[in-house]
Enzyme design. Structure first.
Site, PDB file in Angstrom:
ATOM      1  N   GLY A 202     -54.666   7.162 -39.335  1.00  0.00           N
ATOM      2  CA  GLY A 202     -55.403   8.367 -38.925  1.00  0.00           C
ATOM      3  C   GLY A 202     -54.721   9.685 -39.188  1.00  0.00           C
ATOM      4  O   GLY A 202     -55.370  10.685 -39.520  1.00  0.00           O
ATOM      5  N   THR A 239     -54.930  -3.786 -25.765  1.00  0.00           N
ATOM      6  CA  THR A 239     -56.096  -2.994 -25.340  1.00  0.00           C
ATOM      7  C   THR A 239     -56.342  -1.871 -26.349  1.00  0.00           C
ATOM      8  O   THR A 239     -55.416  -1.157 -26.719  1.00  0.00           O
ATOM      9  CB  THR A 239     -55.852  -2.420 -23.924  1.00  0.00           C
ATOM     10  N   CYS A 325     -40.700   9.370 -44.248  1.00  0.00           N
ATOM     11  CA  CYS A 325     -39.947   8.236 -43.700  1.00  0.00           C
ATOM     12  C   CYS A 325     -38.550   8.142 -44.296  1.00  0.00           C
ATOM     13  O   CYS A 325     -37.655   7.610 -43.682  1.00  0.00           O
ATOM     14  CB  CYS A 325     -40.678   6.941 -43.979  1.00  0.00           C
TER      15      CYS A 325
END
Ligand code: PLP
Length: 393
Positions: A202, A239, A325
């Site tokens: 995202g 969840t 990264c």
């Protein structure tokens, strides 16, 4: 006059106002657990199903081919580990990937190698395009999965994924693509593309950090990465992060609707490239046209990339030398080295990644600011002094 220019959108993007607005009620009102059977849970489940349906529409796939994850790295890990571990039981334990993948893919493959799964790292040409003959030769009847990124995060080169997918399928292997950088840049129609798994994240498209997705084509079965409850149709426990999932759906809809407007970004990108190529001893890294709309990656000889970044930062420009990264390390980019860029030239490269939010004034400012920084740094370099003296003799 000093400005603030954010030109590091390949590292991350700010969350957009429409995404924040879409997520806000899911934090404050519709905060239920989609697995709960009561009204609050059912309300959450409806939102979850709705987000999945909307994302399926963006990619012309089915909602039950979409699995939410915590990030692009998790999706990459799951696709490759899950595929090879499942298919090894049927005699296919080999992975084919490229030398220029993101560390989330490369390090997954290296770890799997240590576990005994053979991996072939296919090379790329000087533009960063996967060598197709090498790739074809690498895929055998032992290959479980071919993992090739849709577009490279450092140099922006776009790979011929359709062709690669066909090669993988011709030998009975699964095709996986890390599309984290391609999303919002390329219209991806999963009803037509020969791809079995696709990963995205995202935060490259104005949704929050910490939400990702893996598309797994109907009929393709891979092992689970995370054990636990029965979420995501028993394939990915945990969840669901519902506010972020709703944010991701919104961000994907907005990003795909804006694809036709990318021409403006491409024009700004090319103006930036042309301007920076006027600097002596500079060279564009990556393919000139087969590259992401917002990616500029240029190498300047006789320069340390990190010094250039510091001076850009002081001038209000956020840029990068490679992927976020690996920016903590001073090693030369594995992508540039795989493209055959010599070590010393790879060290002097800068990546500027722009988006729809970038303005012509931002481009003017970078073009006014960066060349003098390079001149200043070169004037401090003994190597440069020798070159200048050499030219005067
Ligand atoms: N793959 C590519 C090509 C990327 O550029 C990134 C992020 O930089 C990732 C994977 C990892 O995504 P995430 O940061 O969501 O784990």
């Amino acid at each position: 006059m000093k400005r603030f220019v954010y030109a590091d959108n390949a590292a991350t993007t700010p969350v957009s106002r429409e995404v924040i607005e879409a997520m806000a009620p899911v934090f404050s009102e519709q905060w239920g657990n989609p697995s709960s059977l009561h009204a609050k849970g059912r309300e959450a489940k409806e939102l979850l199903d709705g987000a999945r349906e909307r994302i399926a529409k963006v990619f012309s796939c089915s909602a039950n081919e979409i699995y939410f994850t915590s990030c692009g790295s998790e999706s990459d890990n799951w696709a490759i580990r899950g595929a090879v571990k499942r298919l090894a039981k049927k005699g296919r334990n080999h992975i084919v990937t490229s030398a220029i993948e993101h560390p989330a893919v490369l390090n997954t493959c290296r770890d799997l190698e240590k576990e005994g799964y053979p991996v072939t790292y296919v090379g790329v040409d000087s533009d960063g395009i996967v060598k197709m003959d090498e790739l074809e030769a690498a895929i055998t009847d032992k290959t479980a999965v071919v993992a090739i990124m849709f577009a490279n995060n450092e140099v922006g080169t776009i790979q011929p994924i359709e062709e690669i997918g066909k090669l993988a399928h011709a030998k009975g292997a699964l095709m996986f693509t890390d599309a984290v950088q391609a999303i919002g840049n390329i219209d991806i129609d999963l009803s037509k593309l020969p791809v079995d798994m696709l990963a995205l994240s995202g935060h490259k498209i104005h949704a929050p950090k910490g939400i990702g997705m893996l598309y797994i084509k109907k009929g393709v079965v891979i092992d689970n990465l995370i054990s636990g409850g029965g979420q995501e149709r028993r394939k990915r426990a945990g969840t669901e992060n519902l506010p972020y999932i709703v944010g991701l759906a919104k961000a994907l809809e907005v990003a795909s609707a804006k694809i036709p407007e990318l021409d403006r970004v491409v024009k700004m990108r090319d103006r930036l490239i042309e301007g920076l190529e006027k600097v002596p001893f500079s060279k564009l890294n990556g393919h000139r046209t087969q590259r992401l709309a917002g990616n500029v990656n240029i190498g300047f000889e006789f320069i340390e990339g990190e010094s250039m970044l510091l001076w850009l930062d002081i001038s209000g420009i956020c840029a990068s030398t490679g992927s976020a990264c690996s920016s903590a390390s001073l090693e030369a980019s594995h992508v540039l080295l795989a493209m055959g860029v010599p070590h010393e030239k790879a060290h002097g490269s800068v990546r500027l990644s722009i988006t729809h939010e970038t303005t012509e004034e931002d481009i003017d400012y970078i073009l006014e600011t960066l060349p003098p920084i390079i001149e200043k740094l070169r004037n401090m370099s003994p190597l440069w002094e020798e070159i200048v003296k050499g030219n005067q003799n």
